[in-house]
Design a protein around this motif. Structure first.
Motif, PDB file in Angstrom:
ATOM      1  N   LYS A 275       0.803  -1.225   0.000  1.00  0.00           N
ATOM      2  CA  LYS A 275       0.000   0.000   0.000  1.00  0.00           C
ATOM      3  C   LYS A 275       0.835   1.273   0.000  1.00  0.00           C
ATOM      4  O   LYS A 275       1.927   1.307   0.565  1.00  0.00           O
ATOM      5  CB  LYS A 275      -0.896   0.022   1.232  1.00  0.00           C
ATOM      6  N   ILE A 276       0.290   2.303  -0.613  1.00  0.00           N
ATOM      7  CA  ILE A 276       0.868   3.639  -0.471  1.00  0.00           C
ATOM      8  C   ILE A 276      -0.111   4.456   0.368  1.00  0.00           C
ATOM      9  O   ILE A 276      -1.281   4.591   0.018  1.00  0.00           O
ATOM     10  CB  ILE A 276       1.093   4.322  -1.837  1.00  0.00           C
TER      11      ILE A 276
ATOM     12  N   ASP B 247       6.181  16.571 -10.380  1.00  0.00           N
ATOM     13  CA  ASP B 247       5.636  15.596 -11.322  1.00  0.00           C
ATOM     14  C   ASP B 247       6.591  14.419 -11.508  1.00  0.00           C
ATOM     15  O   ASP B 247       6.176  13.257 -11.507  1.00  0.00           O
ATOM     16  CB  ASP B 247       5.372  16.320 -12.645  1.00  0.00           C
TER      17      ASP B 247
ATOM     18  N   GLU C 135      -2.937  12.796  -4.877  1.00  0.00           N
ATOM     19  CA  GLU C 135      -3.944  11.882  -4.323  1.00  0.00           C
ATOM     20  C   GLU C 135      -4.125  10.610  -5.153  1.00  0.00           C
ATOM     21  O   GLU C 135      -4.537   9.591  -4.627  1.00  0.00           O
ATOM     22  CB  GLU C 135      -5.281  12.587  -4.110  1.00  0.00           C
ATOM     23  N   GLY C 136      -3.781  10.668  -6.442  1.00  0.00           N
ATOM     24  CA  GLY C 136      -3.878   9.475  -7.278  1.00  0.00           C
ATOM     25  C   GLY C 136      -2.916   8.365  -6.860  1.00  0.00           C
ATOM     26  O   GLY C 136      -3.075   7.218  -7.233  1.00  0.00           O
ATOM     27  N   LEU C 137      -1.906   8.747  -6.079  1.00  0.00           N
ATOM     28  CA  LEU C 137      -0.895   7.778  -5.633  1.00  0.00           C
ATOM     29  C   LEU C 137      -1.380   6.900  -4.489  1.00  0.00           C
ATOM     30  O   LEU C 137      -0.887   5.799  -4.296  1.00  0.00           O
ATOM     31  CB  LEU C 137       0.331   8.517  -5.101  1.00  0.00           C
ATOM     32  N   PHE C 138      -2.322   7.405  -3.711  1.00  0.00           N
ATOM     33  CA  PHE C 138      -2.594   6.764  -2.426  1.00  0.00           C
ATOM     34  C   PHE C 138      -3.658   5.673  -2.499  1.00  0.00           C
ATOM     35  O   PHE C 138      -4.680   5.832  -3.144  1.00  0.00           O
ATOM     36  CB  PHE C 138      -3.048   7.798  -1.391  1.00  0.00           C
ATOM     37  N   ASP C 139      -3.399   4.575  -1.794  1.00  0.00           N
ATOM     38  CA  ASP C 139      -4.446   3.599  -1.545  1.00  0.00           C
ATOM     39  C   ASP C 139      -5.345   4.103  -0.420  1.00  0.00           C
ATOM     40  O   ASP C 139      -6.552   3.989  -0.480  1.00  0.00           O
ATOM     41  CB  ASP C 139      -3.839   2.260  -1.093  1.00  0.00           C
TER      42      ASP C 139
ATOM     43  N   ALA D 162       5.326   6.160  -8.501  1.00  0.00           N
ATOM     44  CA  ALA D 162       4.332   5.273  -9.121  1.00  0.00           C
ATOM     45  C   ALA D 162       5.025   4.131  -9.871  1.00  0.00           C
ATOM     46  O   ALA D 162       4.584   2.989  -9.831  1.00  0.00           O
ATOM     47  CB  ALA D 162       3.425   6.059 -10.068  1.00  0.00           C
ATOM     48  N   ARG D 163       6.138   4.446 -10.537  1.00  0.00           N
ATOM     49  CA  ARG D 163       6.807   3.426 -11.339  1.00  0.00           C
ATOM     50  C   ARG D 163       7.593   2.438 -10.466  1.00  0.00           C
ATOM     51  O   ARG D 163       7.621   1.245 -10.729  1.00  0.00           O
ATOM     52  CB  ARG D 163       7.738   4.065 -12.372  1.00  0.00           C
ATOM     53  N   GLU D 164       8.235   2.941  -9.430  1.00  0.00           N
ATOM     54  CA  GLU D 164       9.171   2.103  -8.667  1.00  0.00           C
ATOM     55  C   GLU D 164       8.528   1.323  -7.524  1.00  0.00           C
ATOM     56  O   GLU D 164       9.112   0.387  -7.001  1.00  0.00           O
ATOM     57  CB  GLU D 164      10.314   2.959  -8.105  1.00  0.00           C
ATOM     58  N   PHE D 165       7.349   1.737  -7.122  1.00  0.00           N
ATOM     59  CA  PHE D 165       6.673   1.062  -6.012  1.00  0.00           C
ATOM     60  C   PHE D 165       6.476  -0.422  -6.342  1.00  0.00           C
ATOM     61  O   PHE D 165       6.024  -0.779  -7.418  1.00  0.00           O
ATOM     62  CB  PHE D 165       5.324   1.739  -5.761  1.00  0.00           C
TER      63      PHE D 165
ATOM     64  N   ILE E  67       6.471  12.176  -8.364  1.00  0.00           N
ATOM     65  CA  ILE E  67       5.244  11.378  -8.270  1.00  0.00           C
ATOM     66  C   ILE E  67       5.298  10.209  -9.253  1.00  0.00           C
ATOM     67  O   ILE E  67       4.977   9.069  -8.921  1.00  0.00           O
ATOM     68  CB  ILE E  67       4.004  12.260  -8.529  1.00  0.00           C
ATOM     69  N   LYS E  68       5.757  10.498 -10.477  1.00  0.00           N
ATOM     70  CA  LYS E  68       5.834   9.442 -11.486  1.00  0.00           C
ATOM     71  C   LYS E  68       6.856   8.368 -11.086  1.00  0.00           C
ATOM     72  O   LYS E  68       6.621   7.175 -11.276  1.00  0.00           O
ATOM     73  CB  LYS E  68       6.198  10.029 -12.854  1.00  0.00           C
TER      74      LYS E  68
ATOM     75  N   GLU F  76     -10.328   5.107  -3.130  1.00  0.00           N
ATOM     76  CA  GLU F  76     -11.303   4.768  -4.172  1.00  0.00           C
ATOM     77  C   GLU F  76     -12.726   4.690  -3.603  1.00  0.00           C
ATOM     78  O   GLU F  76     -13.673   5.089  -4.266  1.00  0.00           O
ATOM     79  CB  GLU F  76     -10.932   3.451  -4.869  1.00  0.00           C
TER      80      GLU F  76
END
Lengths: 123, 228
Positions: free
Chosen positions: B29-30, B162, B190-194, B169-172, B165-166, B211
């Motif tokens: 989870k993030i 930016d 906010e798009g990053l977070f579970d 998202a890529r390395e997680f 954040i990217k 979500e």
């Protein structure tokens, strides 16, 4: 795929699905074409990879995409674009009608406005 | 559980920073750690990283009490800059390599490129955004299961933000990792977070799945309530 402005009122995985469907209907993505990897798409859209995974899983469940082991996820080659188009149109229509009734317009008023707008031509 | 915090209390010179904080986190989870200044976000991350002792309560990382041994499990990105001005990027990488057994040099080199940094650049010439990007390279180059990122998005240029954040998202790596990221810039990240956890006065005021919040149309309202 470029950056999406996400609507905070709708789960992001559904917005990713909508975007992919739209691209298929518009012909930007062809049946049988490879989708970006989940990691790539997460980075491109700046979203959590779990969200992309959920979107891809749903696309597979609805037979819009298929995952080939070790090769990636592809737009289903048997996909019916007509049907997809109908889906998206119905959703857009639903949103439109909700908004119109929220404005307090009756069915006949909505119809009248719509006919006038169509006569004028869509921008 | 990757992280278990039970009834954690920390006081600085009589001022409470954490007041009975309890929380559990599994891998995959993030987490967005939100809250106003002074709500305890940094204190919490430092306590989990083992950098400050807590007064009471218990923090376990992968079942072990926070201490020397859990430092292998936790990669911490501090809000302050830990760099020497005269060092080049490569000097910093070498220094980290000597500190952390799990530091992956190959990965660090790849991350430098992804985050648009070069080996021979000198820290003195760095903007705030570049410094944070370098800190992120260092943090992500350790394959630690728990990443703690303290305000990696505040006060930096939009392009750096930016890029950061990217890269996250890529390395997680959801199969092995979780990330806790504290931030003020929630509208952009906010798009990053579970899930988000909202701290207030050293306690969890509120927590939830992003979500589901969107589904119930309450995300916008919540964020506005917190930040406007």
């Amino acid at each position: 795929m470029v950056n999406l402005e996400f609507n905070p009122e709708r789960p992001i995985y559904l917005q990713i699905i909508d975007e992919i469907k739209k691209r298929i209907v518009r012909g930007d993505l062809k049946p049988g074409e490879k989708l970006p990897s989940q990691r790539e798409l997460a980075a491109i859209m700046s979203v959590n990879p779990n969200t992309v995974q959920r979107a891809y899983r749903e696309l597979e469940d609805t037979k819009i995409a298929e995952t080939l082991r070790g090769q990636g996820t592809f737009v289903s080659s048997t996909i019916s674009i007509k049907e997809l188009q109908k889906d998206l149109a119905e959703r857009a229509l639903g949103e439109f009608l909700t908004e119109m009734s929220e404005l307090g317009l009756s069915h006949s008023e909505i119809k009248e406005l719509l006919e006038k707008a169509l006569e004028k031509g869509v921008e | 559980m990757l992280l278990t915090a039970t009834d954690v209390t920390k006081t600085y010179f009589g001022k409470p920073a954490l007041r009975g904080f309890s929380y559990e986190l599994d891998r995959g989870k993030i987490i967005g750690l939100l809250g106003p200044n002074g709500s305890g976000k940094s204190t919490l991350l430092k306590a989990i990283a083992g950098l400050i002792p807590v007064d009471s309560g218990k923090i376990l990382v992968d079942g072990q009490k926070v201490g020397v041994r859990t430092k292998n499990q936790v990669a911490y990105l501090p809000e302050i800059d830990p760099f020497y001005q005269s060092h080049r990027v490569i000097d910093v990488l070498n220094f980290y390599k000597s500190c952390f057994k799990d530091f992956d040099t190959q990965r660090a080199e790849a991350l430098l490129e992804e985050l648009a940094l070069e080996r021979n650049q000198v820290i003195r010439s760095f903007s705030k955004g570049m410094r944070v990007r370098l800190k992120l390279v260092l943090t992500l180059s350790r394959r630690a299961p728990l990443l703690l990122l303290d305000e990696p998005l505040s006060g930096i240029d939009p392009l750096s933000r930016d890029t950061i954040i990217k890269a996250i998202a890529r390395e997680f790596d959801p199969a092995n990792q979780s990330i806790i990221l504290s931030t003020h810039e929630v509208f952009e990240s906010e798009g990053l977070f579970d899930e988000v956890v909202l701290l207030e006065k050293g306690q969890i005021k509120w927590q939830g799945h992003m979500e589901s919040l969107r589904e119930s149309s309450s995300l916008k309202r919540l964020l506005e309530e917190v930040y406007l």
